[in-house]
Design a protein around this motif. Structure first.
Motif, PDB file in Angstrom:
ATOM      1  N   ALA A 121     -24.888  48.503  12.015  1.00 29.22           N
ATOM      2  CA  ALA A 121     -24.515  49.701  11.267  1.00 29.22           C
ATOM      3  C   ALA A 121     -25.133  50.934  11.907  1.00 29.22           C
ATOM      4  O   ALA A 121     -26.300  50.922  12.308  1.00 29.22           O
ATOM      5  CB  ALA A 121     -24.963  49.579   9.816  1.00 29.22           C
ATOM      6  N   PHE A 122     -24.348  51.996  12.025  1.00 29.92           N
ATOM      7  CA  PHE A 122     -24.829  53.230  12.646  1.00 29.92           C
ATOM      8  C   PHE A 122     -24.130  54.419  12.016  1.00 29.92           C
ATOM      9  O   PHE A 122     -23.106  54.290  11.357  1.00 29.92           O
ATOM     10  CB  PHE A 122     -24.576  53.203  14.160  1.00 29.92           C
ATOM     11  N   TRP A 123     -24.708  55.578  12.248  1.00 30.23           N
ATOM     12  CA  TRP A 123     -24.118  56.851  11.828  1.00 30.23           C
ATOM     13  C   TRP A 123     -23.716  57.616  13.082  1.00 30.23           C
ATOM     14  O   TRP A 123     -24.383  57.529  14.108  1.00 30.23           O
ATOM     15  CB  TRP A 123     -25.128  57.686  11.029  1.00 30.23           C
ATOM     16  N   LEU A 124     -22.632  58.363  12.986  1.00 31.73           N
ATOM     17  CA  LEU A 124     -22.155  59.187  14.098  1.00 31.73           C
ATOM     18  C   LEU A 124     -21.873  60.588  13.601  1.00 31.73           C
ATOM     19  O   LEU A 124     -21.277  60.762  12.527  1.00 31.73           O
ATOM     20  CB  LEU A 124     -20.876  58.578  14.693  1.00 31.73           C
ATOM     21  N   ASP A 125     -22.310  61.590  14.361  1.00 31.80           N
ATOM     22  CA  ASP A 125     -22.026  62.973  13.972  1.00 31.80           C
ATOM     23  C   ASP A 125     -20.531  63.176  13.756  1.00 31.80           C
ATOM     24  O   ASP A 125     -19.708  62.681  14.532  1.00 31.80           O
ATOM     25  CB  ASP A 125     -22.496  63.939  15.056  1.00 31.80           C
ATOM     26  N   ARG A 126     -20.173  63.913  12.728  1.00 31.08           N
ATOM     27  CA  ARG A 126     -18.759  64.110  12.395  1.00 31.08           C
ATOM     28  C   ARG A 126     -18.035  64.935  13.463  1.00 31.08           C
ATOM     29  O   ARG A 126     -16.843  64.762  13.694  1.00 31.08           O
ATOM     30  CB  ARG A 126     -18.648  64.809  11.035  1.00 31.08           C
ATOM     31  N   THR A 127     -18.754  65.835  14.121  1.00 31.29           N
ATOM     32  CA  THR A 127     -18.163  66.664  15.175  1.00 31.29           C
ATOM     33  C   THR A 127     -19.074  66.663  16.395  1.00 31.29           C
ATOM     34  O   THR A 127     -20.212  66.197  16.351  1.00 31.29           O
ATOM     35  CB  THR A 127     -17.974  68.123  14.707  1.00 31.29           C
ATOM     36  N   GLU A 128     -18.554  67.250  17.469  1.00 32.31           N
ATOM     37  CA  GLU A 128     -19.372  67.405  18.672  1.00 32.31           C
ATOM     38  C   GLU A 128     -20.486  68.418  18.423  1.00 32.31           C
ATOM     39  O   GLU A 128     -20.384  69.287  17.556  1.00 32.31           O
ATOM     40  CB  GLU A 128     -18.508  67.891  19.841  1.00 32.31           C
ATOM     41  N   VAL A 129     -21.551  68.326  19.200  1.00 29.14           N
ATOM     42  CA  VAL A 129     -22.639  69.303  19.139  1.00 29.14           C
ATOM     43  C   VAL A 129     -22.102  70.657  19.598  1.00 29.14           C
ATOM     44  O   VAL A 129     -21.382  70.756  20.602  1.00 29.14           O
ATOM     45  CB  VAL A 129     -23.815  68.861  20.026  1.00 29.14           C
ATOM     46  N   THR A 130     -22.419  71.705  18.861  1.00 31.55           N
ATOM     47  CA  THR A 130     -21.888  73.033  19.159  1.00 31.55           C
ATOM     48  C   THR A 130     -22.831  73.846  20.048  1.00 31.55           C
ATOM     49  O   THR A 130     -24.003  73.491  20.242  1.00 31.55           O
ATOM     50  CB  THR A 130     -21.664  73.824  17.863  1.00 31.55           C
ATOM     51  N   ASN A 131     -22.308  74.958  20.536  1.00 32.82           N
ATOM     52  CA  ASN A 131     -23.128  75.872  21.331  1.00 32.82           C
ATOM     53  C   ASN A 131     -24.322  76.378  20.530  1.00 32.82           C
ATOM     54  O   ASN A 131     -25.435  76.488  21.053  1.00 32.82           O
ATOM     55  CB  ASN A 131     -22.284  77.062  21.796  1.00 32.82           C
ATOM     56  N   ALA A 132     -24.094  76.712  19.268  1.00 32.34           N
ATOM     57  CA  ALA A 132     -25.186  77.237  18.438  1.00 32.34           C
ATOM     58  C   ALA A 132     -26.272  76.185  18.247  1.00 32.34           C
ATOM     59  O   ALA A 132     -27.472  76.493  18.303  1.00 32.34           O
ATOM     60  CB  ALA A 132     -24.640  77.696  17.090  1.00 32.34           C
ATOM     61  N   GLN A 133     -25.873  74.948  18.020  1.00 34.56           N
ATOM     62  CA  GLN A 133     -26.858  73.881  17.847  1.00 34.56           C
ATOM     63  C   GLN A 133     -27.643  73.640  19.129  1.00 34.56           C
ATOM     64  O   GLN A 133     -28.872  73.490  19.099  1.00 34.56           O
ATOM     65  CB  GLN A 133     -26.142  72.591  17.415  1.00 34.56           C
ATOM     66  N   PHE A 134     -26.950  73.620  20.257  1.00 41.12           N
ATOM     67  CA  PHE A 134     -27.647  73.392  21.524  1.00 41.12           C
ATOM     68  C   PHE A 134     -28.550  74.568  21.864  1.00 41.12           C
ATOM     69  O   PHE A 134     -29.624  74.383  22.446  1.00 41.12           O
ATOM     70  CB  PHE A 134     -26.634  73.158  22.645  1.00 41.12           C
ATOM     71  N   ALA A 135     -28.143  75.785  21.498  1.00 44.31           N
ATOM     72  CA  ALA A 135     -28.970  76.966  21.761  1.00 44.31           C
ATOM     73  C   ALA A 135     -30.296  76.887  21.012  1.00 44.31           C
ATOM     74  O   ALA A 135     -31.342  77.291  21.541  1.00 44.31           O
ATOM     75  CB  ALA A 135     -28.208  78.227  21.370  1.00 44.31           C
ATOM     76  N   ARG A 136     -30.271  76.366  19.779  1.00 40.18           N
ATOM     77  CA  ARG A 136     -31.519  76.218  19.030  1.00 40.18           C
ATOM     78  C   ARG A 136     -32.451  75.238  19.740  1.00 40.18           C
ATOM     79  O   ARG A 136     -33.668  75.465  19.821  1.00 40.18           O
ATOM     80  CB  ARG A 136     -31.224  75.734  17.599  1.00 40.18           C
ATOM     81  N   PHE A 137     -31.877  74.177  20.273  1.00 38.96           N
ATOM     82  CA  PHE A 137     -32.659  73.195  21.022  1.00 38.96           C
ATOM     83  C   PHE A 137     -33.240  73.823  22.286  1.00 38.96           C
ATOM     84  O   PHE A 137     -34.441  73.726  22.558  1.00 38.96           O
ATOM     85  CB  PHE A 137     -31.762  72.008  21.355  1.00 38.96           C
ATOM     86  N   ALA A 138     -32.384  74.495  23.064  1.00 34.32           N
ATOM     87  CA  ALA A 138     -32.841  75.103  24.314  1.00 34.32           C
ATOM     88  C   ALA A 138     -33.894  76.176  24.049  1.00 34.32           C
ATOM     89  O   ALA A 138     -34.796  76.388  24.863  1.00 34.32           O
ATOM     90  CB  ALA A 138     -31.656  75.687  25.069  1.00 34.32           C
ATOM     91  N   GLY A 139     -33.772  76.850  22.912  1.00 36.49           N
ATOM     92  CA  GLY A 139     -34.700  77.916  22.578  1.00 36.49           C
ATOM     93  C   GLY A 139     -36.108  77.446  22.266  1.00 36.49           C
ATOM     94  O   GLY A 139     -37.043  78.259  22.253  1.00 36.49           O
ATOM     95  N   THR A 140     -36.288  76.160  22.040  1.00 31.37           N
ATOM     96  CA  THR A 140     -37.636  75.656  21.766  1.00 31.37           C
ATOM     97  C   THR A 140     -38.502  75.657  23.023  1.00 31.37           C
ATOM     98  O   THR A 140     -39.736  75.648  22.934  1.00 31.37           O
ATOM     99  CB  THR A 140     -37.580  74.209  21.224  1.00 31.37           C
ATOM    100  N   GLY A 141     -37.863  75.649  24.192  1.00 29.40           N
ATOM    101  CA  GLY A 141     -38.599  75.638  25.442  1.00 29.40           C
ATOM    102  C   GLY A 141     -39.206  74.304  25.805  1.00 29.40           C
ATOM    103  O   GLY A 141     -39.877  74.170  26.833  1.00 29.40           O
TER     104      GLY A 141
END
Length: 213
Positions: free
Chosen positions: A22-42
């Motif tokens: 059993a697993f969960w999968l994101d309903r949509t692809e990762v967005t630019n805004a979501q990836f930007a928050r990740f990249a912004g952590t440094g």
């Protein structure tokens, strides 16, 4: 798992049975805004030039990311990339669908070469009819998606080395993209892509995680 309809490529055979936990999968692809928050952590420096196509596209799927970029984001989110077995199961369900919505081609159901005109990807979830039996969106079009799996012949086995996270061999990308034609939007289509340094404007990702009660 594999081409049960008889209209696929050689690498989609032989058809075989695979069991997944059993697993969960994101309903949509990762967005630019979501990836930007990740990249912004440094905490991680992305290898891909993901910022090339982000202006005014916060809700579009992030693209131009390497496999390592996708892995790093999913880890940051306390998730992981799906295996290609999980991805296919999420896309076609238990009844072996040719497309996420069913066995018949419906040109208005997804973002593809016949309707993208001069544009590329659309904001995630823009095609609500591109939905799998489990309610997962955009598995047939918009952008192709990285998986965790090495590109090896079938039958799939999670224990034969194809889930080795340290390998630099080809990784499986799944699903069609905005420039694909119907045969390449099928739920069983698979492609091998170099994990690094390759990145494309047609290739993004979504995350998975173990099912939690």
């Amino acid at each position: 798992m594999g081409d049960t309809h008889g209209d696929g490529n050689r690498d989609e055979t032989p058809v075989h049975q695979v069991f997944v936990n059993a697993f969960w999968l994101d309903r949509t692809e990762v967005t630019n805004a979501q990836f930007a928050r990740f990249a912004g952590t440094g905490a991680y420096r992305p290898e891909g030039d993901w910022q090339r196509e982000v202006a005014g596209k916060d809700t579009h799927p992030v693209v131009n990311v390497t496999w390592n970029d996708a892995v790093a984001y999913c880890r940051w989110a306390d998730k992981r990339l799906p295996t290609e077995a999980e991805w296919e199961y999420a896309a076609r369900g238990t009844d072996g669908r040719r497309y996420p919505w069913g066995n018949g081609w419906e040109g208005s159901h997804a973002r593809h070469a016949g309707n993208c005109r001069d544009e590329t990807a659309a904001p995630v979830g823009s095609y609500p009819s591109d939905i799998s039996p489990f309610g997962v969106l955009d598995l047939a079009g918009n952008v192709s998606e990285w998986t965790s799996t090495r590109y090896k012949p079938y039958p799939y086995s999670a224990t034969d080395g194809r889930e080795d996270s340290n390998s630099v061999e080809l990784r499986v990308a799944r699903g069609g993209f905005w420039g694909s034609f119907p045969p390449f939007l099928r739920t069983t289509i698979r492609e091998g892509v170099r994990p690094m340094p390759y990145r494309y404007s047609s290739l993004g990702f979504r995350c998975a995680q173990e099912a939690r009660e």
